[in-house]
Design an enzyme around this catalytic site. Structure first.
Site, PDB file in Angstrom:
ATOM      1  N   LYS A 196       3.241 -15.927   3.712  1.00  0.00           N
ATOM      2  CA  LYS A 196       3.451 -16.600   2.422  1.00  0.00           C
ATOM      3  C   LYS A 196       4.958 -16.762   2.251  1.00  0.00           C
ATOM      4  CE  LYS A 196       1.952 -18.041  -1.645  1.00  0.00           C
ATOM      5  NZ  LYS A 196       1.084 -19.227  -1.851  1.00  0.00           N
TER       6      LYS A 196
ATOM      7  N   ASP B  43      -6.241  -7.010   4.082  1.00  0.00           N
ATOM      8  CA  ASP B  43      -7.331  -6.416   3.308  1.00  0.00           C
ATOM      9  C   ASP B  43      -8.210  -7.520   2.734  1.00  0.00           C
ATOM     10  OD1 ASP B  43      -8.797  -4.386   1.959  1.00  0.00           O
ATOM     11  OD2 ASP B  43      -7.782  -4.959   0.108  1.00  0.00           O
TER      12      ASP B  43
ATOM     13  N   TYR C 227       0.818  -1.213   0.000  1.00  0.00           N
ATOM     14  CA  TYR C 227       0.000   0.000   0.000  1.00  0.00           C
ATOM     15  C   TYR C 227       0.852   1.264   0.000  1.00  0.00           C
ATOM     16  CZ  TYR C 227      -4.561  -2.130   0.782  1.00  0.00           C
ATOM     17  OH  TYR C 227      -5.739  -2.806   0.636  1.00  0.00           O
TER      18      TYR C 227
ATOM     19  N   ASP D 117      -2.986 -18.515   1.550  1.00  0.00           N
ATOM     20  CA  ASP D 117      -3.970 -19.161   0.668  1.00  0.00           C
ATOM     21  C   ASP D 117      -4.708 -20.283   1.396  1.00  0.00           C
ATOM     22  OD1 ASP D 117      -1.522 -20.475   0.699  1.00  0.00           O
ATOM     23  OD2 ASP D 117      -1.523 -20.987  -1.430  1.00  0.00           O
TER      24      ASP D 117
ATOM     25  N   ASP E 119     -12.076  -9.056   4.247  1.00  0.00           N
ATOM     26  CA  ASP E 119     -13.300  -9.068   3.435  1.00  0.00           C
ATOM     27  C   ASP E 119     -13.895 -10.474   3.401  1.00  0.00           C
ATOM     28  OD1 ASP E 119     -13.067  -6.334   2.710  1.00  0.00           O
ATOM     29  OD2 ASP E 119     -13.944  -6.777   0.748  1.00  0.00           O
TER      30      ASP E 119
HETATM   31  C1  IPM Z   1     -10.283  -1.463   3.688  1.00  0.00           C
HETATM   32  C2  IPM Z   1     -10.556  -0.887   2.327  1.00  0.00           C
HETATM   33  C3  IPM Z   1      -9.407   0.033   1.957  1.00  0.00           C
HETATM   34  C4  IPM Z   1      -8.135  -0.797   1.955  1.00  0.00           C
HETATM   35  C5  IPM Z   1      -9.634   0.758   0.617  1.00  0.00           C
HETATM   36  C6  IPM Z   1     -10.885   1.591   0.636  1.00  0.00           C
HETATM   37  C7  IPM Z   1      -8.444   1.602   0.238  1.00  0.00           C
HETATM   38  O1  IPM Z   1     -10.734  -1.894   1.394  1.00  0.00           O
HETATM   39  O2  IPM Z   1     -10.192  -0.660   4.648  1.00  0.00           O
HETATM   40  O3  IPM Z   1     -10.182  -2.679   3.795  1.00  0.00           O
HETATM   41  O4  IPM Z   1      -7.824  -1.422   0.930  1.00  0.00           O
HETATM   42  O5  IPM Z   1      -7.457  -0.810   2.968  1.00  0.00           O
HETATM   43 MG    MG Z   2     -10.705  -3.817   2.217  1.00  0.00          MG
END
Ligand code: IPM
Ligand code: MG
Length: 366
Positions: free
Chosen positions: A196, A252, A146, A228, A256
């Site tokens: 990894k 990240d 990032y 993975d 999710d």
């Molecule tokens: C998160 C989001 C952010 C990230 C985006 C919006 C830049 O997906 O906070 O997980 O990738 O960190």
């Molecule tokens: Mg995210």
């Protein structure tokens, strides 16, 4: 009476709607405790770009600097609308990453929490969920891909190329690992290290430092899992995980997936913590432009983020727990919102603000 300055950056899309519900909950907390919340709202995100010419205006940066804690709503626009904003002013790159850098919030806590009573939200089978899911994902938030150097270019033969650097120094790695070990020690004494190292040198260094840091936490058992394989294990047997620690990009993606196994990213609050008590709190999901303004988004992730603020910034752990309990109780009473539940699934559908009112009502009783 203690006064806390809170900067509210409601953001885009459903941000303002869910933030409003969170603020109602904070009012209840203020009324019954010796605290005073001095709330100031400020522009941040795509909306701020259109109204102020910057997705993170200087006045907002100053407010963030002066605040005791910051609450940030989701940001961003639909793919089409995003094209109206120059690439470096897009709210992710132009506002969110600078905010993380400014507060140096290296430790991102993302609880993936689903008590058995809410198992119906999850796409997983009840036998997989078992007694419930209670994972704390700990994501490094200010390093790695990032924040590494980036270059988009064309080589001498005219071929386009890209280069992005994944960089960590040993202090960055040991800071997040100490945080994770402490959390593991305060919970079940197990730390899942996600890496990894079969491919990435960054993971090799990460694991080397982990072995050194681990000597300070002899009561914590470390379980190493490749990222993975962890993705598969999260679906097949999420109950085996407790505290999971990982670098920025892995965090990240896996967080999710955490939202996926709960049934919605709308159930994912988070805390982003830096040194010297600097912190901001945000739902882990996006701004959901497709349902914005319809008063149907569930405010759980925002109210939960504010509960995390009470716990980590203001040392009000009991009230934080009361808020979680109030939200779980509202769900357990059969209420939901249409972003989380399908019509005909046996729940009573509420609007965003009616859901917030139920949480307030429950909190006052509890
Ligand atoms: C998160 C989001 C952010 C990230 C985006 C919006 C830049 O997906 O906070 O997980 O990738 O960190
Ligand atoms: Mg995210």
């Amino acid at each position: 009476m203690t006064t806390y300055k809170i900067a509210i950056l409601a953001g885009d899309g459903i941000g303002p709607e869910i933030t409003k519900e969170g603020l109602k909950v904070l009012e209840v907390i203020e009324q019954r405790n010796e605290v005073n919340f001095e709330i100031t709202e400020a522009p941040f995100g795509a909306g701020a770009y259109f109204s102020h010419g910057s997705s993170y205006p200087v006045e907002t940066q100053k407010l963030v600097d002066e605040a005791d804690a910051v609450v940030k709503g989701p940001i961003g626009l639909s793919h089409e609308e995003s094209k109206k904003i120059p690439i470096d002013e897009l709210p992710e790159r132009g506002a969110l990453l600078p905010l993380r850098k400014q507060l140096n919030t290296y430790a991102n806590y993302r609880p993936v929490y689903l008590p058995k009573s809410l198992a119906h939200f999850s796409p997983l089978k009840p036998e997989v969920i078992g007694e419930g899911i209670d994972i704390l994902m700990v994501r490094e938030l200010v390093g790695g891909l990032y924040f590494g150097e980036k270059e988009l270019g064309t080589d001498d033969s005219g071929k386009r190329f890209v280069r992005e650097v994944l960089e960590y120094d040993e202090d960055q790695i040991s800071n997040i690992l100490h945080t994770a070990f402490k959390l593991a020690a305060s919970r079940k004494g197990v730390l899942h290290n996600i890496h990894k190292s079969n491919v990435l040198k960054s993971s090799v260094l990460w694991n080397e430092i982990l072995d050194e840091v681990a000597r300070d936490y002899s009561d914590v058992e470390v379980i190493h899992t490749l990222v993975d394989a962890a993705a598969t294990a999260l679906c097949l047997n999420p109950a085996q995980f407790d505290v999971m620690v990982m670098e920025n990009m892995f965090g990240d993606i896996l967080s999710d997936q955490g939202g996926g196994i709960l049934g919605s990213l709308g159930l994912m609050p988070s805390a982003c913590l830096g040194p010297n008590n600097r912190a901001y709190y945000e739902p882990s999901h996006g701004s959901a432009p497709d349902i914005a303004g319809q008063n149907i988004a569930n405010p759980y992730s925002m109210i939960g983020s504010m509960a995390m603020m009470l716990e980590y910034s203001f040392d009000m752990k009991d009230e934080a727990r009361n808020i979680w309990n109030a939200m779980q109780a509202v769900f357990a009473q059969g209420f939901s919102t249409s972003d989380l539940s399908k019509p005909g699934s046996g729940v009573t559908m509420l609007s965003t603000d009616a859901f917030g009112d139920k949480v307030v009502e429950q909190l006052k009783q509890g």
